[in-house]
Design an enzyme around this catalytic site. Sequence first.
Site, short mmCIF file in Angstrom:
data_model
loop_
_atom_site.label_atom_id
_atom_site.label_comp_id
_atom_site.label_asym_id
_atom_site.label_seq_id
_atom_site.Cartn_x
_atom_site.Cartn_y
_atom_site.Cartn_z
N LYS A 144 0.62 -1.68 0.23
CA LYS A 144 0.42 0.30 -0.14
C LYS A 144 0.22 1.01 0.41
O LYS A 144 1.69 1.25 1.03
CB LYS A 144 -0.50 -0.32 1.48
N GLU A 186 -0.05 -1.25 16.19
CA GLU A 186 -0.03 -1.85 14.95
C GLU A 186 -0.24 -3.48 16.05
O GLU A 186 -0.47 -4.88 15.03
CB GLU A 186 0.81 -1.63 13.90
N LYS A 228 0.32 -10.63 7.70
CA LYS A 228 0.15 -9.93 7.52
C LYS A 228 0.90 -10.28 6.10
O LYS A 228 0.03 -10.69 4.62
CB LYS A 228 0.98 -8.63 6.65
N ARG A 242 -8.48 -7.95 3.75
CA ARG A 242 -7.67 -7.11 4.35
C ARG A 242 -7.61 -6.46 4.74
O ARG A 242 -7.21 -5.85 5.21
CB ARG A 242 -6.34 -7.13 2.64
N ASN A 246 -7.60 -3.20 8.66
CA ASN A 246 -7.95 -1.52 8.87
C ASN A 246 -8.39 -1.34 10.62
O ASN A 246 -9.25 -0.69 10.67
CB ASN A 246 -9.28 -1.14 7.84
N HIS A 249 -8.46 1.62 12.40
CA HIS A 249 -8.10 2.78 11.35
C HIS A 249 -9.16 3.38 11.19
O HIS A 249 -9.46 4.93 10.56
CB HIS A 249 -7.49 2.00 10.08
N HIS A 253 -8.61 7.63 11.40
CA HIS A 253 -8.18 8.30 10.44
C HIS A 253 -8.97 9.74 11.15
O HIS A 253 -8.29 10.73 10.50
CB HIS A 253 -8.71 7.29 9.18
N HIS A 267 0.20 8.66 14.77
CA HIS A 267 -0.61 7.25 14.10
C HIS A 267 -1.10 6.40 14.89
O HIS A 267 -2.21 5.83 14.93
CB HIS A 267 0.02 6.93 12.26
P1 NAD Z 1 7.18 8.48 10.58
O1 NAD Z 1 7.43 8.24 9.44
O2 NAD Z 1 6.73 9.72 10.98
O3 NAD Z 1 7.71 8.23 12.05
C1 NAD Z 1 7.93 8.22 13.29
C2 NAD Z 1 9.02 9.48 13.77
O4 NAD Z 1 10.19 8.59 13.43
C3 NAD Z 1 9.45 10.37 12.84
O5 NAD Z 1 10.17 11.74 14.05
C4 NAD Z 1 11.16 10.24 12.28
O6 NAD Z 1 11.71 10.97 11.83
C5 NAD Z 1 11.21 9.04 13.38
N1 NAD Z 1 12.26 7.83 12.97
C6 NAD Z 1 12.54 7.11 11.64
N2 NAD Z 1 13.25 6.36 12.27
C7 NAD Z 1 13.92 6.65 12.94
C8 NAD Z 1 14.75 5.67 14.06
N3 NAD Z 1 14.84 4.35 13.86
N4 NAD Z 1 15.19 6.07 15.18
C9 NAD Z 1 14.94 7.70 15.79
N5 NAD Z 1 13.82 8.37 14.57
C10 NAD Z 1 12.89 8.12 14.26
O7 NAD Z 1 6.08 7.35 11.14
P2 NAD Z 1 5.44 5.53 11.29
O8 NAD Z 1 5.05 6.05 13.21
O9 NAD Z 1 6.76 5.14 10.65
O10 NAD Z 1 4.42 5.70 9.79
C11 NAD Z 1 3.44 6.44 10.10
C12 NAD Z 1 2.80 6.54 8.77
O11 NAD Z 1 2.35 4.68 8.32
C13 NAD Z 1 1.50 7.28 8.40
O12 NAD Z 1 1.47 7.44 7.02
C14 NAD Z 1 0.23 5.84 8.21
O13 NAD Z 1 -0.66 6.42 7.61
C15 NAD Z 1 1.46 5.13 7.39
N6 NAD Z 1 0.90 3.48 6.64
C16 NAD Z 1 1.28 2.75 5.89
C17 NAD Z 1 0.70 1.79 6.63
C18 NAD Z 1 0.94 1.02 4.70
O14 NAD Z 1 0.32 -0.10 5.24
N7 NAD Z 1 1.33 1.18 3.79
C19 NAD Z 1 0.31 0.73 7.14
C20 NAD Z 1 0.62 1.62 8.44
C21 NAD Z 1 0.82 2.64 8.29
N1 GLY Z 2 -2.12 -1.15 7.25
C1 GLY Z 2 -3.51 -2.23 6.46
C2 GLY Z 2 -2.86 -2.82 5.16
O1 GLY Z 2 -1.63 -2.60 4.43
O2 GLY Z 2 -3.36 -3.62 4.73
#
Ligand code: NAD
Ligand code: GLY
Length: 366
Positions: A144, A186, A228, A242, A246, A249, A253, A267
């Site tokens: 995704k 998660e 997953k 799938r 969510n 979520h 959201h 998040h």
């Molecule tokens: P993010 O990428 O913003 O990281 C969170 C914070 O951690 C940021 O401030 C970043 O700079 C810091 N950071 C990252 N790695 C680090 C490290 N190793 N050491 C220190 N700091 C670090 O957020 P997240 O929580 O990783 O991801 C949230 C995003 O993921 C949302 O946009 C959400 O919509 C998306 N998401 C997508 C899916 C998908 O299936 N594609 C699933 C769940 C969430």
């Molecule tokens: N995070 C939900 C999905 O990947 O479907």
Amino acid sequence: MLTQNVALGSRSYDVLIGHNILDQLVGVLKNLNAEQRSVTIITEDTVANLYLEKIKSLLESTDYQVNILILPAGESTKSLENYERCMHFCLQHNVERNHALIALGGGVIGDLTGFVAATLRRGCRFIQVPTTLLAQVDSSVGGKTAINCQYGKNLIGAFYQPSAVLIDVNFLGTLSKRVYRSGYAEVIKYGLLGDKEFFNYLAQNNDLFLNQDIEFLIKIIAHCVEMKANIVSRDETEKGERALLNLGHTFAHAYEAETGYSDTLHHGEAVALGMLNAAQFSSFQGHLNTNIVDNIENVLFAAGFNLNIIYYISDLNIDNILKHMMQDKKVSNYRLSLILLKDIGHSFIQPDSCIKELREFFTLNN
Ligand code: NAD
Ligand code: GLY
């Protein structure tokens, strides 16, 4: 090192999971294309400060020419502006279809880079190197990809699988407590949606989570990735099962939209609140016993989540929340689907959730 395959026919790929396994990146790149000697890393400033030099040296010492784009950290980076910036950067550096982009960062960088890869020259390869717990257990696997816009979160995107995922738990050592905990929402989600034994294991080993025990982390990450991978293999584009991923979520959201996708509410924190709401609403509708709701609340609370929405949004406006919920991607013919629970480990899709009942539920609970 553990390897989990995501079985998707010609688009299958491996997820490598371990501790201090970053040097595997070179082998991963060579497997993809033994001839190619140019690679593009998209990352953000916090991660770059901590890890970029090491990765760049690793790649340069094995004769790769490395292009690097560093974006600002944070959710607002998943924007149309930064998408354009990435595309222009890649085109300016002549990134071809069989070049690999490396998404080095959390879910924000992974989702954005994935969407860039999906659309650059109608699709180029990309490798996920997730650096947060959330990205390691969820967003880096399954394809995704998305960015946000003024109408909501992840509304512009594509299903587009990476060519490989490299999960090194070593990255987690530098996360703030808050970001580390956010990812754990998660993890708990996987237990709630489909594996009661895993949920109970997490409940019994909260101290290992709090102490960031390496063996524990590898075990739970591998378990989430396996769950997953299996779900995605059966339903890549979310036609059915799938959607269970969510869980919580749709509520989450809406809260994130209401707080402007800002640092006020991460998040994972929104997902923790949303999963509790999903359990409470399941109980409100008579699907779930209240003592199970209490159990879920206790496990989330023990992990350190603040479960009082007023802590994040002092003047909660129910109309606004319902409006945001109706922007959910699962809305069809103005009908809202919710993922609800019959038990821990037994989730189901309720395809036509009643807005009137949701309003009553929010009014009662706030
Ligand atoms: P993010 O990428 O913003 O990281 C969170 C914070 O951690 C940021 O401030 C970043 O700079 C810091 N950071 C990252 N790695 C680090 C490290 N190793 N050491 C220190 N700091 C670090 O957020 P997240 O929580 O990783 O991801 C949230 C995003 O993921 C949302 O946009 C959400 O919509 C998306 N998401 C997508 C899916 C998908 O299936 N594609 C699933 C769940 C969430
Ligand atoms: N995070 C939900 C999905 O990947 O479907």
